[in-house]
Design an enzyme around this catalytic site. Structure first.
Site, PDB file in Angstrom:
ATOM      1  N   GLY A   1     112.894  55.460  81.809  1.00  0.00           N
ATOM      2  CA  GLY A   1     113.329  55.658  83.188  1.00  0.00           C
ATOM      3  C   GLY A   1     114.521  56.583  83.239  1.00  0.00           C
ATOM      4  O   GLY A   1     115.178  56.842  82.222  1.00  0.00           O
ATOM      5  N   LYS A   2     114.815  57.101  84.430  1.00  0.00           N
ATOM      6  CA  LYS A   2     115.927  58.025  84.597  1.00  0.00           C
ATOM      7  C   LYS A   2     117.253  57.330  84.314  1.00  0.00           C
ATOM      8  O   LYS A   2     117.367  56.108  84.394  1.00  0.00           O
ATOM      9  CB  LYS A   2     115.935  58.598  86.009  1.00  0.00           C
ATOM     10  CG  LYS A   2     114.730  59.492  86.323  1.00  0.00           C
ATOM     11  CD  LYS A   2     114.818  60.046  87.733  1.00  0.00           C
ATOM     12  CE  LYS A   2     113.629  60.957  88.027  1.00  0.00           C
ATOM     13  NZ  LYS A   2     113.690  61.508  89.403  1.00  0.00           N
ATOM     14  N   ALA A   3     118.261  58.133  83.980  1.00  0.00           N
ATOM     15  CA  ALA A   3     119.593  57.588  83.707  1.00  0.00           C
ATOM     16  C   ALA A   3     120.105  56.803  84.906  1.00  0.00           C
ATOM     17  O   ALA A   3     119.992  57.259  86.056  1.00  0.00           O
ATOM     18  CB  ALA A   3     120.564  58.725  83.375  1.00  0.00           C
ATOM     19  N   GLY A   4     120.656  55.621  84.656  1.00  0.00           N
ATOM     20  CA  GLY A   4     121.207  54.802  85.710  1.00  0.00           C
ATOM     21  C   GLY A   4     120.215  53.884  86.394  1.00  0.00           C
ATOM     22  O   GLY A   4     120.588  53.143  87.302  1.00  0.00           O
ATOM     23  N   ILE A   5     118.950  53.905  85.986  1.00  0.00           N
ATOM     24  CA  ILE A   5     117.936  53.075  86.635  1.00  0.00           C
ATOM     25  C   ILE A   5     118.078  51.606  86.253  1.00  0.00           C
ATOM     26  O   ILE A   5     117.605  50.718  86.960  1.00  0.00           O
ATOM     27  CB  ILE A   5     116.518  53.584  86.286  1.00  0.00           C
ATOM     28  CG1 ILE A   5     115.471  52.975  87.230  1.00  0.00           C
ATOM     29  CG2 ILE A   5     116.165  53.270  84.848  1.00  0.00           C
ATOM     30  CD1 ILE A   5     115.590  53.407  88.655  1.00  0.00           C
ATOM     31  N   GLY A   6     118.746  51.333  85.094  1.00  0.00           N
ATOM     32  CA  GLY A   6     118.969  49.944  84.708  1.00  0.00           C
ATOM     33  C   GLY A   6     118.266  49.506  83.445  1.00  0.00           C
ATOM     34  O   GLY A   6     118.044  48.305  83.236  1.00  0.00           O
ATOM     35  N   LYS A   7     117.938  50.454  82.569  1.00  0.00           N
ATOM     36  CA  LYS A   7     117.236  50.102  81.329  1.00  0.00           C
ATOM     37  C   LYS A   7     118.098  49.185  80.458  1.00  0.00           C
ATOM     38  O   LYS A   7     117.637  48.132  79.986  1.00  0.00           O
ATOM     39  CB  LYS A   7     116.877  51.372  80.543  1.00  0.00           C
ATOM     40  CG  LYS A   7     115.941  52.316  81.261  1.00  0.00           C
ATOM     41  CD  LYS A   7     115.526  53.458  80.382  1.00  0.00           C
ATOM     42  CE  LYS A   7     116.679  54.355  79.960  1.00  0.00           C
ATOM     43  NZ  LYS A   7     117.314  55.034  81.094  1.00  0.00           N
ATOM     44  N   SER A   8     119.340  49.592  80.213  1.00  0.00           N
ATOM     45  CA  SER A   8     120.204  48.815  79.332  1.00  0.00           C
ATOM     46  C   SER A   8     120.548  47.452  79.944  1.00  0.00           C
ATOM     47  O   SER A   8     120.631  46.444  79.235  1.00  0.00           O
ATOM     48  CB  SER A   8     121.496  49.590  79.029  1.00  0.00           C
ATOM     49  OG  SER A   8     121.211  50.769  78.299  1.00  0.00           O
TER      50      SER A   8
ATOM     51  N   ASP B   1     118.651  53.408  74.513  1.00  0.00           N
ATOM     52  CA  ASP B   1     118.703  54.743  75.109  1.00  0.00           C
ATOM     53  C   ASP B   1     117.816  55.778  74.405  1.00  0.00           C
ATOM     54  O   ASP B   1     117.052  56.472  75.046  1.00  0.00           O
ATOM     55  CB  ASP B   1     120.135  55.252  75.186  1.00  0.00           C
ATOM     56  CG  ASP B   1     120.263  56.414  76.155  1.00  0.00           C
ATOM     57  OD1 ASP B   1     119.609  56.367  77.210  1.00  0.00           O
ATOM     58  OD2 ASP B   1     121.001  57.362  75.856  1.00  0.00           O
TER      59      ASP B   1
ATOM     60  N   GLU C   1     125.083  50.734  75.415  1.00  0.00           N
ATOM     61  CA  GLU C   1     126.024  51.214  76.426  1.00  0.00           C
ATOM     62  C   GLU C   1     125.713  50.524  77.752  1.00  0.00           C
ATOM     63  O   GLU C   1     124.607  50.648  78.278  1.00  0.00           O
ATOM     64  CB  GLU C   1     125.911  52.726  76.603  1.00  0.00           C
ATOM     65  CG  GLU C   1     126.861  53.250  77.673  1.00  0.00           C
ATOM     66  CD  GLU C   1     126.573  54.682  78.081  1.00  0.00           C
ATOM     67  OE1 GLU C   1     127.239  55.163  79.021  1.00  0.00           O
ATOM     68  OE2 GLU C   1     125.677  55.309  77.489  1.00  0.00           O
TER      69      GLU C   1
ATOM     70  N   ARG D   1      98.223  47.339  91.774  1.00  0.00           N
ATOM     71  CA  ARG D   1      98.173  45.985  92.314  1.00  0.00           C
ATOM     72  C   ARG D   1      97.332  45.039  91.469  1.00  0.00           C
ATOM     73  O   ARG D   1      97.528  43.823  91.518  1.00  0.00           O
ATOM     74  CB  ARG D   1      97.595  46.029  93.739  1.00  0.00           C
ATOM     75  CG  ARG D   1      98.404  46.875  94.718  1.00  0.00           C
ATOM     76  CD  ARG D   1      99.772  46.302  94.958  1.00  0.00           C
ATOM     77  NE  ARG D   1      99.705  45.010  95.606  1.00  0.00           N
ATOM     78  CZ  ARG D   1      99.676  44.839  96.929  1.00  0.00           C
ATOM     79  NH1 ARG D   1      99.702  45.887  97.746  1.00  0.00           N
ATOM     80  NH2 ARG D   1      99.640  43.625  97.448  1.00  0.00           N
TER      81      ARG D   1
END
Length: 312
Positions: A156-163, A180, A205, A246
């Site tokens: 996912g894009k940076a800041g999406i909440g992966k970590s 990361d 991080e 779905r």
């Protein structure tokens, strides 16, 4: 992926108890085949099926045979092997090279090694090492976890909440593999294995907090050095006009190192427990591998119910 004797020497000197006797200037020679060869038949003069592109290993049998010959005959037999442009020679059991080895190695610029290992053990370990060094490998963006034995790559894009999602899963007892950026390699069994870069291994991080050392916070049970990759999950911002999956009857796929993996795209929105959803996705995948596909079973029930009503 091809390697040189220098790669083999640098990676195997400790693991294989290798010592470079002579030929440091010729370590750029390529190792073109993964297998190791014992040149028993070649020493008798039979070269029809001689594996000249393989690393040559002289064990107890070859050494004993050579010592039974006089010096001129040894030179003649060994020269026939050196003339085939072999990549290099390894002498097992820590035996001192015969003078003829040293002379011909320098004459033909062929690196000569020595190992303390017995021949069969060296062949097994060096074959594994060459397979590891020649295996396709790469690097993918994403945080990798092991959830109940399922290797999950979160993208996912940076800041999406992966970590943050990974941290919540670690708190639930699951294991971090890499944060990361994940290194991947396809091994000899065609599995794609993920692991962390040596410098960042076991660190995460967390935005607003900084770098944390996972085993210090959650214990050594919260980490894995590596894990086989089983599925990929992408986190993306929720969009009202985007049609989401779905049923899950026909999951998408993604290709990594020429291998295909199930791919799930999960929308992220405020208040949505992504750790819980990722956990459910991983466990549902595990059930599928065990032969229990909930989506297909429900689909079959619906079709069966429809057919029964149509028949009535």
């Amino acid at each position: 992926m091809s390697i040189t004797l220098k790669d083999f020497w640098e990676q195997g000197r400790g693991r294989l108890s290798l010592e470079l006797v002579t030929g440091e200037n010729a370590l750029k020679r390529p190792v073109e085949e993964k297998a190791i060869n014992r040149p028993g038949l070649a020493l008798t003069g039979f070269f029809q099926y001689f594996a000249q592109r393989r690393l040559q290993v002289f064990g107890l049998a070859e050494f004993t045979y050579l010592k039974s010959l006089d010096s001129d005959e040894r030179v003649s037999r060994l020269r026939g092997i050196f003339e085939k442009n072999i990549p290099g020679i390894v002498i097992a059991r820590n035996r001192n090279p015969l003078p003829e080895f040293l002379t011909l190695a320098e004459e033909y610029s062929v690196p000569l090694f020595r190992t303390t290992m017995i021949t069969s053990h060296f062949i097994n370990e060096s074959t594994l090492l060459i397979e590891e060094l020649t295996a396709p490998r790469g690097r993918v963006q994403g945080t990798m976890l092991e959830i109940m034995g399922v290797g999950v790559l979160l993208q996912g894009k940076a800041g999406i909440g992966k970590s943050e999602t990974a941290l919540s899963l670690i708190e639930r007892g699951y294991c971090l593999v890499a944060d990361d950026v994940t290194e991947v390699v396809r091994d000899s069994r065609e599995r794609v294995v993920g692991y962390a870069n040596e410098l960042t291994r076991y660190h995460m991080e967390i935005r607003g907090v900084g770098i944390v050392h996972v085993p210090s916070l959650f214990g050594v049970a919260a980490i894995r050095r590596e894990s086989e990759l089983d599925l990929v999950i992408e986190l993306h911002p929720y969009q009202h006009d985007r049609e989401e999956e779905r049923t899950g009857i026909k999951p998408s796929e993604i290709e990594i190192l020429d291998a295909k993996f199930p791919y799930y795209s999960l929308p992220v929105s405020p208040g949505r427990d992504m750790a819980n959803i990722v956990e459910a996705t991983a466990l549902n995948h595990k059930l599928k591998t065990l032969g229990h596909d909930a989506a297909k079973e429900l689909d079959e029930k619906v079709i069966g119910s429809f057919l029964r009503r149509a028949g009535a």
